[in-house]
Every structure is written in C-alpha cells, then in structure tokens.
Design an enzyme around this catalytic site. Structure first.
Site: not given
Length: 818
Positions: A94-97, A99, A115, A208
């Site tokens: 996703g936008g954060m990183g 997994v 993650k 989140d």
C-alpha cells in the site's frame, strides 16, 4: 521535496488530467513539460497505462515502487533478508510499504509477516518517532491483536516490523462468505472494539483500521478476529513539536476510504483515539450496509485536495436509506432493521465533529451490546416513545401504576408551568404586573414542589420516568397542530427533571422541542437556559455555552435584573472564561444582592450563582460565605420549595469536607439532607453526591468498609443521572481508587482506573490525572507521579478553584516529599 510529497503531487496531477477533456489535457501536459520534464514523463506513463490498471485502487502504489516513480522512491530492490528473516512471497502493499511472508530460522523457526516501510519514512524525525513507538508496540498483549514480534531498520534506514503471521480473511469478506446475519456481524466486531480499547489504554492509536487489517481465523473454539498492522500506530502523547514534524514529513497516513476527517487535514495533523472510533464505524457500516459511504475509487478520482475535503465535509448517507445495485444481497435482507438504533449508532460513530462521536471504542461496543440486548442505545436521538418502548419490552410486568403517576405529573406540571409562563409574560408586558407575576410564580413553585414529592414517593423511579417521557412524546407528536401547548408540555416536564437533577431525562424532554423551535420566544429562552444546565452537568461544556447564549438571545431586555438572568450570565462566564463575561456577571450579582426587594427564594439562587463564580475565581472564603448564607436562609425558611435546597446543602458539605475538614459540620449537613428535602425527593444525581461525600468522609475517619460501600453505591446513580463521562462520575471512581489503595487493594485500584481511562474526555481529565498519580506513587513510579502532578490542569489556578483538587494534590506532594 520529500518522496512522499512527490508522490502526492503526482497522484493529484494524474487525477486532474484524467478528468480533463483531451484538449485541456494536452494543454496542461505541455505546461508541465515546460516546468518539469521528468514529472511530465512519469504522468504520461501513467496516463497511457491500461484503464483496468488505473482503476485498481493499488495501481498508484505499484507505480510508486515500480517503473518511473521508482527513480524518486525505491531505486533499489528490497533485500532478500532483513535481520534474522528471509523474505518470501509478497502478501500485499500500500502507500506505506510492502508486507512479506518471511521465515525466521534462529533462534526459533517460525513464519512472520514483515512490513517494510517505504522511503520517505526514514528521516531523522521519523526514526526518532519510530524508536519511541517500537517500545510502546511491544507492550500490546491482547488475544485479538497480532503481536509485534520484532522491529528494526534496514541498512539504508527504512523501518520494518515483524508481526505474528495471521492466515485469515478480511472481516467483511469472511462475514459475506459465511452468510452472517445482522446480529452476528455486530458480534464479530465487538472483540475488535475491545482490542482497540486495549491499545488506546496502552497509549497507541492504530490509524489504519480497515477490513484487510482485521483478519478472521477459524479456530477449534470458533472464529477469532485479529487486529494486525500496528506498524503505523502513533503514540497518544505526541507534543506540539512532534506533531509539526509529522506535518513536515508530508504524511497522509492511512487508507483514504477508512480515514477520519482529522487524518484528512491538510494542515497540522491532530488526531486522538476517536480517529480509530471513526474507522471502526466505517468497518461496521461496510459490514451492515454492504458498501462504504465513499469508495476508494471515488475518492482517488478527486485528487488530494478534493479527496481530503470530501472526507472532512461530505455527509454520511443514512445507512437505512442507501440504495445501490452493487450492494451485498445478504445485507438487503435486513435493510429495514437498520432504521432507528443502528442508523443512530453508525452516524454517531461517523460524526465529522469528533466531539459528537463516541468518546472511545468501548463506548461504541457498549452501545452495540445494548442493541443486541434490546436496551436503549445512547446514540438514539432523544425519542421519548422509543425509550419507554424499550423499557416496557424488557420488563413485561404491568407498568400501570407508573403510568398513573406519570399522567398526574404531566397534567400537574403543565398547570404549574402555565402559571409560571403567564406570570413571566405579565411581567414582560408591564412592570405594573409585578405583583400578579410574583403570585403566579409562587403558586407554580408550590405546585411543582408537590409534584416533586409525588415523584419521590414512586416505588420505581425508572419506571415512572420512562412512562412520563412516553406520555410527553405522545402529547407532542403532532405539535404542528398546537405548538403552544406542545412547547408548554416539553418545558414543564424538562423543568421537572431539572428540579430532580435528572439531567439525562431533562435533555430528552428539551432537545426535540428546542431543535424544532416551536412556541413563544420567552418560553424557548427558559428552555434553552435549563438545557444549558443539563449539558453542563453531563459534561458537554461547548453545547452548554451555546445553549446559554441562545437563551440570552431570546430573552427580552426588561428581564436584565432578575435572578434567572444573573444565573445565566454566571454560567456563560464560567464556560467562556472571558474576562468581560466575568465582569458582567459580577455586576449583575452585586446589584441583585444589594436589592431590598429580593426575597428569600430569589436570594438563595443568587447566592448559589455567587458561590460558583467566586469558587471558579479561586476566592475560597467568598465562595464559602455565599454558600453558608444560602443554607442559613434554607434553615430559616423550612417551607420554601424543594428545588435547589439539597444542592446548596451538598455544596456546603463539600466545602466543609475539603476546604475546612470540619467532619462534624459535614455530618450535620448529611443528617439534614437525609431527614429533610433529600428524603422526599427520591433518587437523583444529588443522591450520588450525598453518597460520594459520605464515602470520602468515612475514609477520612478511617472507616474504609463504609467508604467503599458508599462510593460503590454512588457510581450507578451518577452514571444514570449524569452519564459515564461526566466529571462527577469520573471523580467518584477516582475517590474509590484512592480508598482501594489505602486498603492495600492494588488490583482493585487498577480496576477502578479502567472506567476513568475509558470514559475520560481526554488525557488531561483531572480525575484521570489524579488517579494516575496515585497509582504511580503506589507502584513506586515516583517519576511518573511527579510528571503527572506537574500537569497544568493540576496547577495552582486549578487548585484555587477546586477544593477537592487542592486536597488531593497537596496530599500527593506531601507523600512524594516524605
């Protein structure tokens, strides 16, 4: 520009160009090419990609890690090994990183979900915040939370988290595949609420929450939901500097369709636990309705600014009214059952103004449990027939006796209030009508006094209350046909509950009428003023101030020199904190107290207002003198109406207890209450105040068994008449915690802290600060106790205003000094 900011700029421009006409798009691309050729090439690559790819809500994330945008974000491939973990299949991104499924071989062999955060979250500020949060994450221990097993940073500075690997399905997909009915879906979310409440108590906000982070695992004991990915969790106690660092990082943290309005702020980020409550509301909405208020695809089409504005401002569709061809067929089976309770619960959880949301995840869970148990939900708009219907459905035994009392009350209070209003109107029309107005007022008060005694003699106050509210709703259902009498009935019943200090029921009587706004302005002015008191004593300060100002706006100018007006001015001053409001209130009180025409009953009210103003200003002796004089008048005139008599006596007893520690004087006031007005009034908020004072007095006297019994008896009454989040209720829990500590009951003291933490309106609630300081000192955490006592909310100004606060802080400081 940071990589995160670059990505946001790219996404905003992409959505702008995608929505443009071919001619406008070509013109805008030419402009961008002249200003930034590299950015132009990246945008061109995105726009020429297949449509199916562009519609994928993760497409931009993949573009951010592959191809053109990788030049700015992730030039290097992710490593094959991070710490002791070998990376395997990619589970998601996703936008954060990203997994990964990873394997640890030493010192134990196990699979984990690892993650790896993106570049852009590896600045000095982010790393410092990451280290602090890593320590906080380690203390999460809950059966419905996937544990964070390990954490660290890669060689190039990117943070990573190793989590317990959960091989489950997102909660919404699992519910659909299992064909869960309405109540089963609600039950499925309850342990999630409990898990999030646990995290909040440990000082962490998830930020989140979404179905893909709420995984259901089938176990031999049944399905179990696990909350995963606390990897972007944030500590509750970030200071101003840290909040500004988050802003400088350019983070828009979370998944847009599950973001709270606070998270979508383009200025300084300011979130608290209610942000997670909002996300839980969205998950529940999706579980019960079958779709979200706004889908990810819809939001991403808007571009960053418009998307954030939609999240912050767009109305949430009422769940029972959603109509869509794409809805889950299962949810259509119970669409009609969403109307009412569940509409109200969901819309409260999803209020754009977080002050109107549930204060905690546990409050949301409690309301859902009430729905499942067929009890009235707190989120339900104050429908009076609804509350009575729920009560009667739970208690099938006859309520005819209570209904008869209710009929007598509603008839009598309307007669009494009619006299009061006629008196006020006569006074408003001409000063020559003063004598007639005063006569009407005396008759009204005498009648109201008799009604209050009748109510106090009811064998079941709750049943009588429910029946009375049901009668009121029936009487006001067609208010359009007779607005004058309908408004009169609402005022009469609301005023009755105010005189009984039952502020929750008073709100139920006043709010529907005043929100519709029918009836005479003068009557509405009285109603708004009494509603202001209801809000104030249930802990809703902002609403109270608005109500008192509305009362002032509707009040005629020739009522300026009346006790009721001075009372309103004092409340406005106390709630606004403005020096000008204080001076106006003081002048009004001074003029009234100097008047020779002020009779005993009016003087008691003015002295009570003076007591409140002086106590708030820290003038302890002046506050005591005002309350002492008020009670002396009450003793000298035993035939005065009941309303307010016990309140003044209780106020004096608290001053004697905490300010003077004159235990004989306290006991004298308690005896007078139990043998006099309090005995005939019946249970109310003031009953709880009497029990709280008795409990603290017994603790001071070394009679701790009696202290515990009195305080435990006070708590359900406070919750019933003032609400679980009121300062009264939280203070009583704090006093019980202190009593438990004095008895050496450490575990019971810790249990007493839980409801304070759950229902406090913020981390600086005074009862929460005091309770935390006491517990820290008892556990040997002197540094934590000292830090808590240094909080400005417990500072010198607050100690001057509140005698009980001064007593507790000075006691704790003495313990620390010894």
């Amino acid at each position: 520009m940071t990589s995160s900011e670059h990505f946001q700029q790219l996404e905003a421009l992409f959505h702008e160009l995608e929505a443009a006409t071919p001619e406008a798009r070509a013109e805008r691309l030419a402009q961008i090419q002249a200003e930034n050729p590299a950015l132009h090439d990246e945008l061109l690559g995105l726009l020429e990609a297949p449509n199916t790819l562009l519609r994928d809500e993760q497409a931009l994330d993949r573009m951010a890690s592959e191809g053109g945008l990788a030049a700015a974000l992730d030039r290097q491939q992710d490593p094959e090994r991070i710490g002791p973990y070998c990376l395997g299949a990619k589970l998601g991104e996703g936008g954060m990183g990203r997994v990964y499924l990873a394997e640890q071989r030493e010192p134990v062999r196990r699979q984990v979900a690892l993650k790896l955060l993106r570049h852009g979250f590896d600045s000095d500020e982010a790393r410092a915040r990451f280290r602090a949060e890593r320590q906080a994450l380690a203390i999460l221990e809950h059966p419905n939370i996937a544990r964070v097993l390990d954490a660290g940073s890669t060689d190039d500075g990117r943070p990573w988290f190793a989590m317990e690997y959960i091989d489950g399905q997102p909660i919404t997909r699992w519910a659909t595949e299992q064909g869960l009915d309405l109540k089963a879906r609600i039950r499925l979310l309850l342990p999630v609420c409990d898990a999030i409440q646990h995290a909040h108590r440990k000082g962490l906000i998830h930020r989140d929450l979404k179905p893909s982070n709420l995984l259901v695992v089938d176990t031999p004991e049944g399905p179990q939901v696990k909350v995963i990915d606390f990897g972007i969790a944030r500590q509750l106690d970030l200071g101003e500097d840290e909040r500004s660092q988050v802003t400088r990082l350019g983070e828009l943290v979370g998944t847009p369709e599950y973001m709270s309005p606070e998270q979508a702020s383009l200025g300084e980020i300011d979130i608290d636990t209610r942000s997670d409550v909002y996300a839980l509301g969205l998950v529940l909405y999706e579980l019960l309705v079958g779709e979200l208020p706004h889908t990810g695809a819809e939001l991403r089409k808007l571009g960053i600014e418009a998307m954030c504005r939609t999240i912050r401002e767009a109305d949430t569709p009422r769940p029972s009214r959603v109509r869509s061809a794409t809805l889950d067929e299962g949810t259509l089976n119970w669409r009609s059952r969403l109307k009412g309770d569940l509409d109200s619960v969901l819309l409260k959880a999803l209020a754009k103004d977080r002050e109107r949301r549930y204060g905690s995840a546990s409050e949301l869970a409690d309301d859902l449990r009430r729905y499942l148990d067929d009890e009235p939900v707190l989120a339900q708009p104050p429908s009076l027939r609804y509350r009575a219907g729920k009560f009667i459905r739970r208690h099938r035994w006859p309520v005819s006796a209570a209904a008869l009392v209710a009929l007598a009350l509603i008839a009598g209070t309307i007669i009494a209030s009619h006299g009061l209003i006629q008196a006020r109107l006569a006074l408003a029309e001409s000063e020559a009508s003063l004598a007639e107005a005063e006569l009407y007022g005396k008759i009204t008060n005498a009648y109201a006094d008799a009604l209050q005694r009748l109510f106090g003699q009811s064998e079941d106050v709750q049943a009588t209350t429910e029946a009375l509210l049901a009668q009121l709703e029936e009487r006001t259902a067609d208010w359009q046909n007779d607005p004058e009498n309908a408004s009169l009935a609402s005022f009469a019943i609301g005023r009755h509950f105010i005189s009984r200090n039952d502020y929750q029921s008073a709100k139920a009587a006043f709010e529907p009428w005043l929100q519709e706004g029918y009836g005479e302005d003068l009557l509405k002015s009285f109603g708004w003023q009494l509603l202001g008191f209801s809000y104030r004593y249930t802990g809703e300060a902002e609403l109270a101030l608005q109500a008192f100002r509305q009362a002032a706006a509707l009040s005629p100018p020739n009522r300026a020199n009346r006790p009721g007006t001075s009372s309103r001015l004092v409340q406005i001053a106390l709630l606004s904190g403005e020096a000008e409001d204080y001076e106006i209130a003081r002048t009004a009180l001074r003029n009234l107290l100097a008047s020779e025409e002020l009779e005993a009953e009016g003087r008691i009210g003015v002295l009570n207002s003076s007591f409140q103003l002086e106590a708030d200003a820290g003038n302890a002796e002046a506050a005591y003198a005002a309350m002492r004089e008020a009670v002396d008048i009450i003793d000298a005139y035993p035939a005065l109406p009941l309303a307010g008599r016990d309140t003044n006596r209780i106020n004096l007893a608290r001053l004697e207890l905490f300010q003077r520690q004159d235990f004989d004087a306290v006991q004298s006031q308690l005896d007078a209450l139990r043998s006099g007005e309090h005995a005939v009034k019946g249970e109310s908020r003031e009953s709880a105040r009497v029990l709280e004072i008795e409990g603290v007095l017994r603790r001071f006297q070394g009679r701790s068994d009696e202290a515990v019994a009195a305080l435990e008896a006070a708590l359900p009454l406070y919750e019933r008449y003032a609400g679980a989040s009121s300062s009264d209720t939280l203070r009583a829990w704090m006093e019980l915690l202190v009593t438990r500590l004095e008895r050496g009951e450490m575990e019971l003291a810790r249990q007493a802290l839980e409801p304070i933490a759950s229902h406090a309106r913020g981390p600086e609630e005074r009862a929460l600060l005091l309770a935390s300081a006491y517990l820290a000192l008892a556990e040997g955490r002197r540094g934590d106790a000292e830090t808590t006592l240094a909080n400005e909310r417990l500072g010198e100004e607050a100690r001057r205003r509140f005698a009980y606060l001064r007593h507790h802080v000075e006691f704790l400081e003495q313990q620390l000094a010894d």
